[in-house]
Design an enzyme around this catalytic site. Structure first.
Site, PDB file in Angstrom:
ATOM      1  N   ASP A   1      -3.923   2.181  -5.285  1.00  0.00           N
ATOM      2  CA  ASP A   1      -2.333   2.762  -4.164  1.00  0.00           C
ATOM      3  C   ASP A   1      -2.421   0.861  -3.333  1.00  0.00           C
ATOM      4  O   ASP A   1      -1.676   0.968  -2.394  1.00  0.00           O
ATOM      5  CB  ASP A   1      -2.253   3.208  -3.535  1.00  0.00           C
ATOM      6  CG  ASP A   1      -3.047   3.633  -1.645  1.00  0.00           C
ATOM      7  OD1 ASP A   1      -4.250   2.848  -2.337  1.00  0.00           O
ATOM      8  OD2 ASP A   1      -2.224   4.412  -1.224  1.00  0.00           O
ATOM      9  N   GLU A   2      -2.962   0.454  -3.961  1.00  0.00           N
ATOM     10  CA  GLU A   2      -2.814  -1.669  -3.303  1.00  0.00           C
ATOM     11  C   GLU A   2      -2.663  -2.495  -4.279  1.00  0.00           C
ATOM     12  O   GLU A   2      -3.676  -2.846  -4.855  1.00  0.00           O
ATOM     13  CB  GLU A   2      -3.943  -1.165  -2.419  1.00  0.00           C
ATOM     14  CG  GLU A   2      -3.792  -1.924  -0.450  1.00  0.00           C
ATOM     15  CD  GLU A   2      -5.315  -1.231  -0.393  1.00  0.00           C
ATOM     16  OE1 GLU A   2      -6.481  -2.174   0.436  1.00  0.00           O
ATOM     17  OE2 GLU A   2      -5.695   0.040   0.069  1.00  0.00           O
TER      18      GLU A   2
ATOM     19  N   ASP B   1       1.206  -0.592  -0.009  1.00  0.00           N
ATOM     20  CA  ASP B   1      -0.344   0.338   0.162  1.00  0.00           C
ATOM     21  C   ASP B   1       0.661   1.220  -0.165  1.00  0.00           C
ATOM     22  O   ASP B   1       1.765   1.451   0.632  1.00  0.00           O
ATOM     23  CB  ASP B   1      -1.071   0.141   1.174  1.00  0.00           C
ATOM     24  CG  ASP B   1      -1.382   1.313   1.278  1.00  0.00           C
ATOM     25  OD1 ASP B   1      -3.349   0.835   0.901  1.00  0.00           O
ATOM     26  OD2 ASP B   1      -1.414   2.037   1.069  1.00  0.00           O
TER      27      ASP B   1
HETATM   28  P1  TTP Z   1      -5.724   5.201   1.560  1.00  0.00           P
HETATM   29  O1  TTP Z   1      -3.876   3.783   1.138  1.00  0.00           O
HETATM   30  O2  TTP Z   1      -6.605   4.624   2.509  1.00  0.00           O
HETATM   31  O3  TTP Z   1      -4.398   5.547   2.467  1.00  0.00           O
HETATM   32  P2  TTP Z   1      -2.955   7.362   1.785  1.00  0.00           P
HETATM   33  O4  TTP Z   1      -2.204   6.366   0.676  1.00  0.00           O
HETATM   34  O5  TTP Z   1      -3.538   8.079   1.614  1.00  0.00           O
HETATM   35  O6  TTP Z   1      -2.999   7.124   3.303  1.00  0.00           O
HETATM   36  P3  TTP Z   1      -1.753   5.503   4.190  1.00  0.00           P
HETATM   37  O7  TTP Z   1      -0.896   6.146   3.985  1.00  0.00           O
HETATM   38  O8  TTP Z   1      -2.492   5.331   5.280  1.00  0.00           O
HETATM   39  O9  TTP Z   1      -2.248   4.222   3.052  1.00  0.00           O
HETATM   40  O10 TTP Z   1      -6.350   5.218   0.741  1.00  0.00           O
HETATM   41  C1  TTP Z   1      -5.302   5.652  -1.600  1.00  0.00           C
HETATM   42  C2  TTP Z   1      -5.883   6.664  -1.929  1.00  0.00           C
HETATM   43  O11 TTP Z   1      -7.005   7.167  -1.750  1.00  0.00           O
HETATM   44  C3  TTP Z   1      -5.752   8.259  -1.398  1.00  0.00           C
HETATM   45  O12 TTP Z   1      -4.021   8.362  -0.965  1.00  0.00           O
HETATM   46  C4  TTP Z   1      -6.202   9.360  -1.079  1.00  0.00           C
HETATM   47  C5  TTP Z   1      -7.680   8.026  -1.976  1.00  0.00           C
HETATM   48  N1  TTP Z   1      -8.494   8.552  -0.823  1.00  0.00           N
HETATM   49  C6  TTP Z   1     -10.079   8.961  -1.162  1.00  0.00           C
HETATM   50  O13 TTP Z   1     -10.193   9.742  -2.683  1.00  0.00           O
HETATM   51  N2  TTP Z   1     -10.837   8.821  -0.213  1.00  0.00           N
HETATM   52  C7  TTP Z   1     -10.971   7.876   0.885  1.00  0.00           C
HETATM   53  O14 TTP Z   1     -11.520   8.388   1.705  1.00  0.00           O
HETATM   54  C8  TTP Z   1      -9.203   7.330   0.959  1.00  0.00           C
HETATM   55  C9  TTP Z   1      -9.483   6.054   1.881  1.00  0.00           C
HETATM   56  C10 TTP Z   1      -9.057   6.896   0.635  1.00  0.00           C
HETATM   57 MG    MG Z   2      -1.797   3.874   0.996  1.00  0.00          MG
HETATM   58 MG    MG Z   3      -4.532   1.383   0.355  1.00  0.00          MG
END
Ligand code: TTP
Ligand code: MG
Ligand code: MG
Length: 359
Positions: free
Chosen positions: A110-111, A10
């Site tokens: 992103d996963e 991720d």
């Molecule tokens: P995530 O992987 O949940 O969050 P992140 O990558 O920003 O942070 P982390 O370091 O905790 O992994 O989500 C990936 C992307 O998806 C995030 O950068 C933006 C988008 N996103 C939204 O637009 N709305 C949301 O509610 C969430 C959870 C994510």
């Molecule tokens: Mg992330």
């Molecule tokens: Mg994610």
């Protein structure tokens, strides 16, 4: 049950990190990426924020106005989401990962889940994870967090344990020990309702969940839900890493000189279209839509696409459509383009059968 090694990756604060990399001058400041409905009025929701902003309590999904209040008197930067750019980076990362995995599943923008080859041990998995992290850092200047375990559930939980830039490995015989001390909310998919229900029953940790009276749980929340919780508490997950069919084929290139008209892109379009066509032919696919991605000298990304009336994998057809899209783009925009991409979308097998998940 066959032995597996599953890796979950991720990206860290993904959209905000991409913005940081694009503009190093803002690194270190609180960064909030926003989905604006009205930018001037500060209306909209927070998409994500970097870790600096999170220290002030900013979270995904909260109103932008609330984030603005939390970050009052800081040098916070609020940016509109640039989805095209994040998609492009995501696609590039996917391409890197594909070379390391026996099977690759993209779970979100992103996963990713990777199933490593059957005889890879944990040591080898660790080396692969380090190589992947380095490759992503080198190519995209981005950090990510990786979890490795005997199944998807454990790999995913592990990936979240040491963010940012983490690497957490759970050996098969350490699974229960790893899970037992975690709070029940760490189980992916546990919503607010389930969490409140469990906590009201005094079940806060996975150990407590594992030792709970399941007949009683089943009675109260249903057999399926209780069964799923029990399996998760025991670290059991039989679901496979699902390699989806390709949804698009694309190629990008950096131009030798900045382009300000479609004519200047002709050579690049020809080459990219021919590469896309070759890839389609090799995979026995046709596309029903063609797209272009244009990235300007400020790293802003633009895309255009068109659906065509019959499927094709002919390079000259793709090139002609891509050229028209670029002409259209320049007639509406005065931009200095540095990178260009051609993308075949809405793929179908040559036999005419639609690939899954395209529509
Ligand atoms: P995530 O992987 O949940 O969050 P992140 O990558 O920003 O942070 P982390 O370091 O905790 O992994 O989500 C990936 C992307 O998806 C995030 O950068 C933006 C988008 N996103 C939204 O637009 N709305 C949301 O509610 C969430 C959870 C994510
Ligand atoms: Mg992330
Ligand atoms: Mg994610």
């Amino acid at each position: 049950m066959e032995k597996r090694v599953v890796l979950h990756l991720d990206l860290d604060y993904f959209f905000a990190q991409v913005e940081e990399r694009k503009n190093p001058a803002i690194a270190g400041k609180p960064i909030v990426v926003c989905i604006f409905t009205d930018q001037k009025a500060w209306k909209g929701a927070v998409s994500t924020a970097n870790y600096v902003a999170r220290r002030y309590g900013v979270r995904s999904g909260m109103p932008v106005s609330q984030a603005k209040r939390l970050l009052e008197n800081t040098d916070a930067v609020f940016l509109p989401a640039n989805h095209e750019l994040y998609e492009e980076v995501s696609f590039g990362i996917r391409t890197i990962l594909a070379s390391y995995a026996a099977k690759l599943e993209q779970a979100s923008i992103d996963e990713f889940y990777l199933e490593l080859s059957k005889d890879a041990g944990m040591e080898e998995a660790k080396e692969i994870a380090i190589r992947i992290k380095n490759a992503i850092l080198e190519k995209f200047k981005l950090t990510c967090s990786i979890g490795i375990g005997p199944n998807k559930l454990i790999a995913k939980i592990a990936a979240g344990m040491q963010k940012p830039d983490g690497l957490t490995i759970v050996e098969p015989d350490k699974v229960q020990e790893f899970l037992d001390n975690l709070e029940v909310e760490k189980i992916p998919g546990i919503g607010k309702k389930t969490s409140e229900y469990l906590r009201a029953k005094g079940i806060a940790t996975i150990r407590q969940l594992r030792l709970a009276n399941f007949a009683e749980l089943a009675e109260e929340i249903g057999k399926n839900a209780a069964g799923a919780l029990r399996e998760a508490a025991l670290g059991i997950d039989r679901s496979e890493v699902k390699e989806e069919q390709q949804k698009q084929v694309s190629r990008m290139t950096t131009l030798k000189e900045v382009a300000e008209s479609a004519a200047e892109l002709l050579d690049a379009l020809k080459e990219l279209s021919s590469e896309v066509a070759q890839q389609l032919q090799m995979s026995n696919m046709m596309c029903k839509a063609i797209g272009v991605i244009l990235i300007d000298d400020k790293m802003a990304a633009y895309s255009r696409s068109v659906t065509i009336s019959f499927p094709t994998n002919d390079g000259s057809v793709i090139e002609r459509e891509a050229y028209e899209l670029c002409k259209e783009f320049f007639s509406e925009n005065k931009k200095r383009i540095r990178r260009i991409g051609v993308r075949a979308e809405k793929l179908e097998n040559v036999s005419g059968q639609k690939t899954l998940g395209n529509f």
